[in-house]
Design a protein around this motif. Structure first.
Motif, PDB file in Angstrom:
ATOM      1  N   GLU A 184      88.642  36.205  33.341  1.00 18.40           N
ATOM      2  CA  GLU A 184      87.854  36.381  34.563  1.00 18.40           C
ATOM      3  C   GLU A 184      86.408  36.710  34.194  1.00 18.40           C
ATOM      4  O   GLU A 184      86.155  37.501  33.282  1.00 18.40           O
ATOM      5  CB  GLU A 184      88.434  37.506  35.422  1.00 18.40           C
ATOM      6  N   VAL A 186      83.017  38.586  35.092  1.00 21.14           N
ATOM      7  CA  VAL A 186      82.605  39.762  35.864  1.00 21.14           C
ATOM      8  C   VAL A 186      81.123  40.025  35.596  1.00 21.14           C
ATOM      9  O   VAL A 186      80.554  39.550  34.617  1.00 21.14           O
ATOM     10  CB  VAL A 186      83.438  41.007  35.496  1.00 21.14           C
ATOM     11  N   ASP A 193      83.820  47.094  37.167  1.00 24.09           N
ATOM     12  CA  ASP A 193      84.186  45.700  36.913  1.00 24.09           C
ATOM     13  C   ASP A 193      85.372  45.605  35.960  1.00 24.09           C
ATOM     14  O   ASP A 193      86.254  44.753  36.134  1.00 24.09           O
ATOM     15  CB  ASP A 193      82.984  44.948  36.330  1.00 24.09           C
ATOM     16  N   ALA A 197      89.014  44.019  36.880  1.00 22.17           N
ATOM     17  CA  ALA A 197      89.554  42.888  36.122  1.00 22.17           C
ATOM     18  C   ALA A 197      90.955  43.201  35.595  1.00 22.17           C
ATOM     19  O   ALA A 197      91.846  42.348  35.615  1.00 22.17           O
ATOM     20  CB  ALA A 197      88.612  42.539  34.970  1.00 22.17           C
ATOM     21  N   ASN A 200      93.288  42.887  38.516  1.00 20.75           N
ATOM     22  CA  ASN A 200      93.521  41.475  38.833  1.00 20.75           C
ATOM     23  C   ASN A 200      94.496  40.845  37.839  1.00 20.75           C
ATOM     24  O   ASN A 200      95.288  39.970  38.202  1.00 20.75           O
ATOM     25  CB  ASN A 200      92.200  40.714  38.839  1.00 20.75           C
ATOM     26  N   ASN A 287      84.606  31.502  38.629  1.00 22.15           N
ATOM     27  CA  ASN A 287      85.959  31.988  38.368  1.00 22.15           C
ATOM     28  C   ASN A 287      87.019  30.986  38.806  1.00 22.15           C
ATOM     29  O   ASN A 287      88.064  30.854  38.153  1.00 22.15           O
ATOM     30  CB  ASN A 287      86.180  33.326  39.075  1.00 22.15           C
TER      31      ASN A 287
END
Length: 517
Positions: A184, A186, A193, A197, A200, A287
């Motif tokens: 990902e 960021v 962040d 992440a 996620n 992304n």
């Protein structure tokens, strides 16, 4: 490899050391081969009837003819091929909790009774694994660890309005057993962040591993140590929310996170290279492209294996992960303040006050606040939890936090006083109602009501009822009025303060002093 002729130079060494009287064990150690291999070539020599000197005078071609030619194209025997076909399955099964090589060898020998013994089986498996994936030095158990790190190279997108090229960090995570990878982009490596992440990633894999292994970046580790690193408090709170453990890699020990280091190198090829050919105009757009390339990467067959990262994850690792909590983690900031005398503490950014138990008045406390909640801690103990309110100079109060006297005061309402008065007599309720209607400030009215009703305990219900009836007849509604009526002996009633102010009530031949007897 088994059943393949070794080099002619090694055969000459075997024959030479045998002529010198060396043992089979010694010869095998010197040529780095098995004793069975040494015995095999010595048996061929004995069977041929030649002496060492005669054989040593042969050239390599003649020597090869004597001891057997190598198989065409160096193809292993069918026995070896059967075992090699088992190794991808063996490698995958070893990642399951409770599985070991002995159990897998037993299953192999049951299917292939003429197969290799346990020691040879393990030796050839190690050789196969080194050849297939020479960088993997650790056996990873399913559901055990998730390795996370930032790539050294940044990616970028171009602002559509200004044309500015904005560089972004690239977060990479990989599961140890299945090697399922998540990537990902960021905006920074800051903890907000970084934690987002990580979260996620957990939702991408659909579960929680036993441990997360980060590098020693500041967003994860406040102070690195070989034995007990100090974790970033917010990151530790995130781990507690998801029920996992943080195991930071040792500083300057890249082997501790070799798997994610290798994943970063692969991502450079599988994600960076195809995406660098295009221009993206937002972080979300970038992304989206990353995740499309990532899905292709996770779905490709692993080298030397007949399954992909995704297939391996679904088969051996998904069910070993702990379930995700119902609510996602809310990132929290902290603020320090001192509890003021009214039992509340001020959250500076919002200028709003929150209550704490009254015993903490005067103490310094820590407030952890997210978008929706405020937690208050004293010496690592959570002493209060409130929904977050942002109205400046407002108060959020939990009645259980207040001392009994303060709690009683906070319950003051018109209905409370009216119900209290009604429990004594209807005339008392009417008198209290008149006080409430005539006072301009509620607190002033409440204090008068409290004073009047307090006479029930001091003078008794009957005397209070009669005092309220007298007060109603005079049209005077205050605490002072009831106090004066109750304290007046009525011996000189005509000379009392009411004589000048009010006409005597008409009660027939009953004088005022008798009214209150």
């Amino acid at each position: 490899m088994a059943n393949l002729t070794i080099s002619m130079s090694k055969i000459r060494k075997i024959l030479r050391m045998n002529s010198q009287g060396r043992s089979t064990r010694f010869i095998a150690a010197q040529i780095e081969s098995s004793r069975n291999t040494v015995r095999k070539y010595l048996a061929v020599l004995k069977k041929s009837g030649f002496t060492f000197e005669e054989v040593n005078n042969l050239n390599d071609k003649e020597l090869e003819d004597l001891f057997g030619k190598t198989r065409e194209n160096n193809q292993p025997s069918s026995r070896m091929q059967s075992m090699l076909r088992c190794f991808p399955h063996v490698d995958k099964e070893l990642k399951k909790t409770g599985m070991n090589r002995q159990l897998l060898w037993e299953a192999y020998i049951k299917e292939f009774p003429d197969g290799y013994k346990y020691t040879q089986f393990c030796t050839y498996y190690n050789q196969w694994k080194t050849r297939v994936n020479p960088t993997m030095h650790m056996d990873h158990k399913a559901g055990d660890k998730l390795y996370v790190d930032f790539a050294g190279e940044k990616m970028n997108y171009t602002d559509k309005e200004t044309g500015e090229v904005i560089e972004v960090e690239v977060f990479v995570a990989i599961l140890g057993a299945s090697q399922l990878t998540y990537v990902e982009a960021v905006m920074s490596q800051q903890k907000e962040d970084f934690i987002a992440a990580c979260e996620n990633t957990l939702h991408f894999i659909g579960g929680v591993p036993a441990a997360i292994v980060p590098d020693n970046l500041k967003a994860a580790v406040t102070k690195s140590s070989r034995y007990e690193p100090t974790l970033n408090e917010t990151f530790e709170d995130f781990a507690d929310h998801y029920g996992t453990t943080i195991l930071p890699a040792r500083a300057y020990r890249p082997r501790d996170k070799a798997l994610v280091e290798g994943a970063v190198k692969i991502i450079y090829t599988k994600v960076y290279a195809p995406l660098n050919k295009h221009i993206y105009h937002s972080l979300s757009e970038l992304n989206t492209a990353i995740w499309q390339a990532l899905e292709v990467h996770n779905s490709q067959l692993l080298k030397g294996r007949n399954y992909s990262r995704r297939l391996q994850f679904e088969e051996i690792e998904r069910q070993t992960l702990a379930p995700l909590p119902v609510l996602r983690y809310q990132f929290k900031k902290h603020f320090y303040a001192r509890v003021i005398k009214n039992g509340h503490v001020n959250l500076g950014p919002d200028k709003h006050y929150y209550s704490v138990p009254y015993r903490f008045i005067g103490k310094r406390v820590k407030l952890l606040y997210s978008r929706t909640i405020v937690e208050i801690y004293s010496n690592y103990e959570r002493i209060a939890l409130h929904p977050r309110e942002k109205n400046p100079y407002g108060y959020t109060t939990d009645k259980e936090h207040m001392a009994s006297a303060h709690r009683f005061k906070s319950d003051w309402t018109p209905d409370m006083f009216l119900n209290w008065a009604a429990s004594i007599h209807e005339d008392v309720r009417l008198y209290i109602l008149q006080i409430l209607e005539r006072k301009q400030h509620p607190e002033q009215a409440y204090k008068s009501c409290l004073g009047v009703l307090g006479f029930a305990k001091k003078a008794g219900n009957e005397r209070l009822i009669m005092a309220c009836q007298r007060g109603l007849s005079y049209g005077l509604y205050s605490y002072k009025t009831i106090q004066t009526i109750l304290e007046n002996k009525m011996d000189n009633y005509e000379e009392s303060i009411f004589a000048d102010e009010l006409p005597m009530p008409d009660h027939g031949n009953i004088r005022g002093k008798d009214y209150y007897k």
